[in-house]
Design a protein around this motif. Structure first.
Motif, PDB file in Angstrom:
ATOM      1  N   ALA A   1      56.431  27.427  49.214  1.00  0.00           N
ATOM      2  CA  ALA A   1      57.144  27.607  50.483  1.00  0.00           C
ATOM      3  C   ALA A   1      57.270  29.083  50.851  1.00  0.00           C
ATOM      4  CB  ALA A   1      58.532  26.971  50.397  1.00  0.00           C
ATOM      5  N   ALA A   2      57.147  29.960  49.875  1.00  0.00           N
ATOM      6  CA  ALA A   2      57.342  31.395  50.090  1.00  0.00           C
ATOM      7  C   ALA A   2      56.110  32.045  50.695  1.00  0.00           C
ATOM      8  CB  ALA A   2      57.656  32.074  48.748  1.00  0.00           C
ATOM      9  N   LYS A   3      56.331  33.138  51.419  1.00  0.00           N
ATOM     10  CA  LYS A   3      55.240  34.038  51.743  1.00  0.00           C
ATOM     11  C   LYS A   3      54.864  34.775  50.453  1.00  0.00           C
ATOM     12  CE  LYS A   3      56.756  34.924  56.491  1.00  0.00           C
ATOM     13  NZ  LYS A   3      57.160  35.970  57.471  1.00  0.00           N
ATOM     14  N   VAL A   4      53.580  35.026  50.266  1.00  0.00           N
ATOM     15  CA  VAL A   4      53.092  35.576  49.001  1.00  0.00           C
ATOM     16  C   VAL A   4      52.350  36.885  49.245  1.00  0.00           C
ATOM     17  CG1 VAL A   4      51.583  35.187  47.015  1.00  0.00           C
ATOM     18  CG2 VAL A   4      52.890  33.270  47.978  1.00  0.00           C
ATOM     19  N   LEU A   5      52.743  37.921  48.508  1.00  0.00           N
ATOM     20  CA  LEU A   5      52.033  39.198  48.538  1.00  0.00           C
ATOM     21  C   LEU A   5      51.648  39.552  47.114  1.00  0.00           C
ATOM     22  CD1 LEU A   5      51.057  41.828  49.894  1.00  0.00           C
ATOM     23  CD2 LEU A   5      53.380  42.737  49.593  1.00  0.00           C
ATOM     24  N   VAL A   6      50.364  39.736  46.883  1.00  0.00           N
ATOM     25  CA  VAL A   6      49.848  40.099  45.566  1.00  0.00           C
ATOM     26  C   VAL A   6      49.292  41.517  45.647  1.00  0.00           C
ATOM     27  CG1 VAL A   6      48.136  39.577  43.791  1.00  0.00           C
ATOM     28  CG2 VAL A   6      49.324  37.716  44.965  1.00  0.00           C
ATOM     29  N   LEU A   7      49.808  42.401  44.777  1.00  0.00           N
ATOM     30  CA  LEU A   7      49.417  43.806  44.733  1.00  0.00           C
ATOM     31  C   LEU A   7      48.687  44.031  43.411  1.00  0.00           C
ATOM     32  CD1 LEU A   7      52.863  45.038  46.054  1.00  0.00           C
ATOM     33  CD2 LEU A   7      50.738  44.798  47.373  1.00  0.00           C
ATOM     34  N   HIS A   8      47.400  44.285  43.501  1.00  0.00           N
ATOM     35  CA  HIS A   8      46.507  44.138  42.348  1.00  0.00           C
ATOM     36  C   HIS A   8      45.637  45.365  42.165  1.00  0.00           C
ATOM     37  CE1 HIS A   8      44.143  41.946  39.424  1.00  0.00           C
ATOM     38  NE2 HIS A   8      43.043  42.121  40.123  1.00  0.00           N
ATOM     39  N   GLY A   9      45.370  45.717  40.909  1.00  0.00           N
ATOM     40  CA  GLY A   9      44.483  46.824  40.611  1.00  0.00           C
ATOM     41  C   GLY A   9      43.039  46.386  40.500  1.00  0.00           C
ATOM     42  N   ALA A  10      42.155  47.122  41.138  1.00  0.00           N
ATOM     43  CA  ALA A  10      40.732  46.754  41.129  1.00  0.00           C
ATOM     44  C   ALA A  10      40.116  46.863  39.746  1.00  0.00           C
ATOM     45  CB  ALA A  10      39.965  47.642  42.110  1.00  0.00           C
ATOM     46  N   ALA A  11      40.744  47.637  38.852  1.00  0.00           N
ATOM     47  CA  ALA A  11      40.212  47.813  37.499  1.00  0.00           C
ATOM     48  C   ALA A  11      41.126  47.167  36.460  1.00  0.00           C
ATOM     49  CB  ALA A  11      40.037  49.298  37.205  1.00  0.00           C
ATOM     50  N   ASP A  12      41.837  46.112  36.846  1.00  0.00           N
ATOM     51  CA  ASP A  12      42.780  45.440  35.951  1.00  0.00           C
ATOM     52  C   ASP A  12      42.054  44.383  35.127  1.00  0.00           C
ATOM     53  OD1 ASP A  12      44.793  44.021  34.704  1.00  0.00           O
ATOM     54  OD2 ASP A  12      46.067  43.866  36.472  1.00  0.00           O
ATOM     55  N   PRO A  13      41.909  44.586  33.800  1.00  0.00           N
ATOM     56  CA  PRO A  13      41.195  43.610  32.993  1.00  0.00           C
ATOM     57  C   PRO A  13      42.011  42.363  32.682  1.00  0.00           C
ATOM     58  CG  PRO A  13      42.018  45.356  31.587  1.00  0.00           C
ATOM     59  CD  PRO A  13      42.336  45.759  32.999  1.00  0.00           C
ATOM     60  N   VAL A  14      43.328  42.429  32.922  1.00  0.00           N
ATOM     61  CA  VAL A  14      44.164  41.253  32.684  1.00  0.00           C
ATOM     62  C   VAL A  14      43.852  40.158  33.697  1.00  0.00           C
ATOM     63  CG1 VAL A  14      46.552  40.410  32.651  1.00  0.00           C
ATOM     64  CG2 VAL A  14      45.982  42.605  31.601  1.00  0.00           C
ATOM     65  N   ALA A  15      43.547  40.567  34.916  1.00  0.00           N
ATOM     66  CA  ALA A  15      43.147  39.620  35.961  1.00  0.00           C
ATOM     67  C   ALA A  15      41.856  40.137  36.591  1.00  0.00           C
ATOM     68  CB  ALA A  15      44.252  39.472  37.003  1.00  0.00           C
ATOM     69  N   PRO A  16      40.724  39.943  35.924  1.00  0.00           N
ATOM     70  CA  PRO A  16      39.447  40.432  36.450  1.00  0.00           C
ATOM     71  C   PRO A  16      39.019  39.655  37.687  1.00  0.00           C
ATOM     72  CG  PRO A  16      39.102  39.101  34.495  1.00  0.00           C
ATOM     73  CD  PRO A  16      40.575  39.253  34.637  1.00  0.00           C
ATOM     74  N   ASP A  17      37.870  40.026  38.204  1.00  0.00           N
ATOM     75  CA  ASP A  17      37.438  39.466  39.487  1.00  0.00           C
ATOM     76  C   ASP A  17      37.360  37.946  39.480  1.00  0.00           C
ATOM     77  OD1 ASP A  17      37.301  42.000  40.454  1.00  0.00           O
ATOM     78  OD2 ASP A  17      35.109  42.124  40.549  1.00  0.00           O
ATOM     79  N   ASP A  18      36.897  37.354  38.379  1.00  0.00           N
ATOM     80  CA  ASP A  18      36.773  35.903  38.392  1.00  0.00           C
ATOM     81  C   ASP A  18      38.141  35.230  38.458  1.00  0.00           C
ATOM     82  OD1 ASP A  18      37.463  36.702  35.840  1.00  0.00           O
ATOM     83  OD2 ASP A  18      36.103  35.318  34.813  1.00  0.00           O
ATOM     84  N   ALA A  19      39.130  35.807  37.782  1.00  0.00           N
ATOM     85  CA  ALA A  19      40.482  35.255  37.858  1.00  0.00           C
ATOM     86  C   ALA A  19      41.064  35.455  39.250  1.00  0.00           C
ATOM     87  CB  ALA A  19      41.373  35.913  36.811  1.00  0.00           C
ATOM     88  N   MET A  20      40.817  36.618  39.828  1.00  0.00           N
ATOM     89  CA  MET A  20      41.325  36.894  41.172  1.00  0.00           C
ATOM     90  C   MET A  20      40.720  35.916  42.187  1.00  0.00           C
ATOM     91  SD  MET A  20      41.117  40.470  43.337  1.00  0.00           S
ATOM     92  CE  MET A  20      39.323  40.395  43.473  1.00  0.00           C
ATOM     93  N   LEU A  21      39.423  35.688  42.087  1.00  0.00           N
ATOM     94  CA  LEU A  21      38.765  34.776  43.035  1.00  0.00           C
ATOM     95  C   LEU A  21      39.217  33.333  42.829  1.00  0.00           C
ATOM     96  CD1 LEU A  21      35.172  36.299  43.051  1.00  0.00           C
ATOM     97  CD2 LEU A  21      36.910  36.462  44.848  1.00  0.00           C
ATOM     98  N   ALA A  22      39.432  32.934  41.576  1.00  0.00           N
ATOM     99  CA  ALA A  22      39.935  31.581  41.311  1.00  0.00           C
ATOM    100  C   ALA A  22      41.334  31.408  41.892  1.00  0.00           C
ATOM    101  CB  ALA A  22      39.945  31.308  39.811  1.00  0.00           C
TER     102      ALA A  22
END
Length: 257
Positions: A176-197
């Motif tokens: 129900a909430a508005k969602v804002l995700v602030l993410h680092g482009a070089a963050d290995p904890v959430a790499p590109d595949d996790a971000m896209l999923a």
């Protein structure tokens, strides 16, 4: 008034102390027989303010979280730092992965504790329960997204360098909430595949209002001044820290009107 380290003080002082000052301090609360020790900060005086739940990183409620609550209070919000671990659990850095990992492995328990903390925010006399948000850092960034997935009636959630978890098929429709995700482009904890999923999961529910901002060169923990472990993908990034705070401020102003 709390005394912080110079790096935390430098960040705090970007927001001016209001003429009336702020009121802050630790607060004990209990849910399901578990004692927690959080922290509150609000503008001085009577009246209700938009309430912001702040969820800690994997070290628990530290001066970093207290400082962010103080910043929010300086902006006119009533901030409440949730204690997801419990009052007696403040892990050392080498213990933190195991403590935080226990919640990633038991998302039902994690969500229950988040819900209890959100209810505690709503109970604060200085909080307008019709205007609420939740923000979090690292573990807490993941946590506020979990809170949103429960269908909690929180107006907005903001994740700073959090893990980007998906849920069961169709669960995103509960947000129900508005969602804002602030993410680092070089963050290995959430790499590109996790971000896209994660993004693809949100796309399954077109009604969800979400935004993702990615900061070039930023690793995990980019807002934490003492993060300095680039070999493991965690490092402070001053530009991303400042820009992400500004993005959050604009997002909250839009949410609360």
């Amino acid at each position: 008034m709390n005394t912080y380290t110079p790096p935390l003080t430098e960040i705090l002082e970007r927001e001016s102390l209001p003429a009336g000052g702020i009121v802050s301090g630790d607060v004990d609360y209990e849910a399901d027989g578990v004692l927690y020790r959080g922290y509150t900060a609000r503008p001085a005086g009577d009246g209700r303010h938009p309430g912001v739940l702040v969820v800690h990183d994997w070290l628990g409620v530290t001066d970093y979280v207290r400082m962010r609550c103080d910043m929010l209070a300086r902006l006119g919000y009533s901030a409440f730092a949730a204690d997801i671990y419990g009052a007696d659990i403040r892990p050392a850095p080498e213990e933190a992965p195991a403590v935080a990992g226990g919640f990633y492995q038991d998302r039902a328990r994690w969500r229950k504790r988040l819900g209890d903390a959100f209810e505690r925010l709503l109970a604060e006399p200085s909080v307008d329960p019709s205007r609420t948000a939740a923000i979090g850092y690292c573990f807490g960034g993941s946590a506020v997204l979990e809170l949103a997935r429960t269908g909690a009636q929180v107006g907005a959630v903001v994740s700073f360098h959090g893990g980007l978890l998906t849920g069961p098929a169709g669960e995103a429709a509960q947000i129900a909430a508005k969602v804002l995700v602030l993410h680092g482009a070089a963050d290995p904890v959430a790499p590109d595949d996790a971000m896209l999923a994660f993004v693809d999961d949100l796309r399954t529910s077109p009604a969800v209002d979400w935004e993702l901002i990615v900061y070039a060169g930023a690793m995990h923990a980019f807002t934490l001044p003492d993060a300095n472990d680039p070999d493991h993908g965690a490092q402070f990034h001053a530009v991303a820290e400042r820009r992400s705070w500004t993005a959050m401020k604009n997002f909250l102003v839009e949410t609360f009107g």
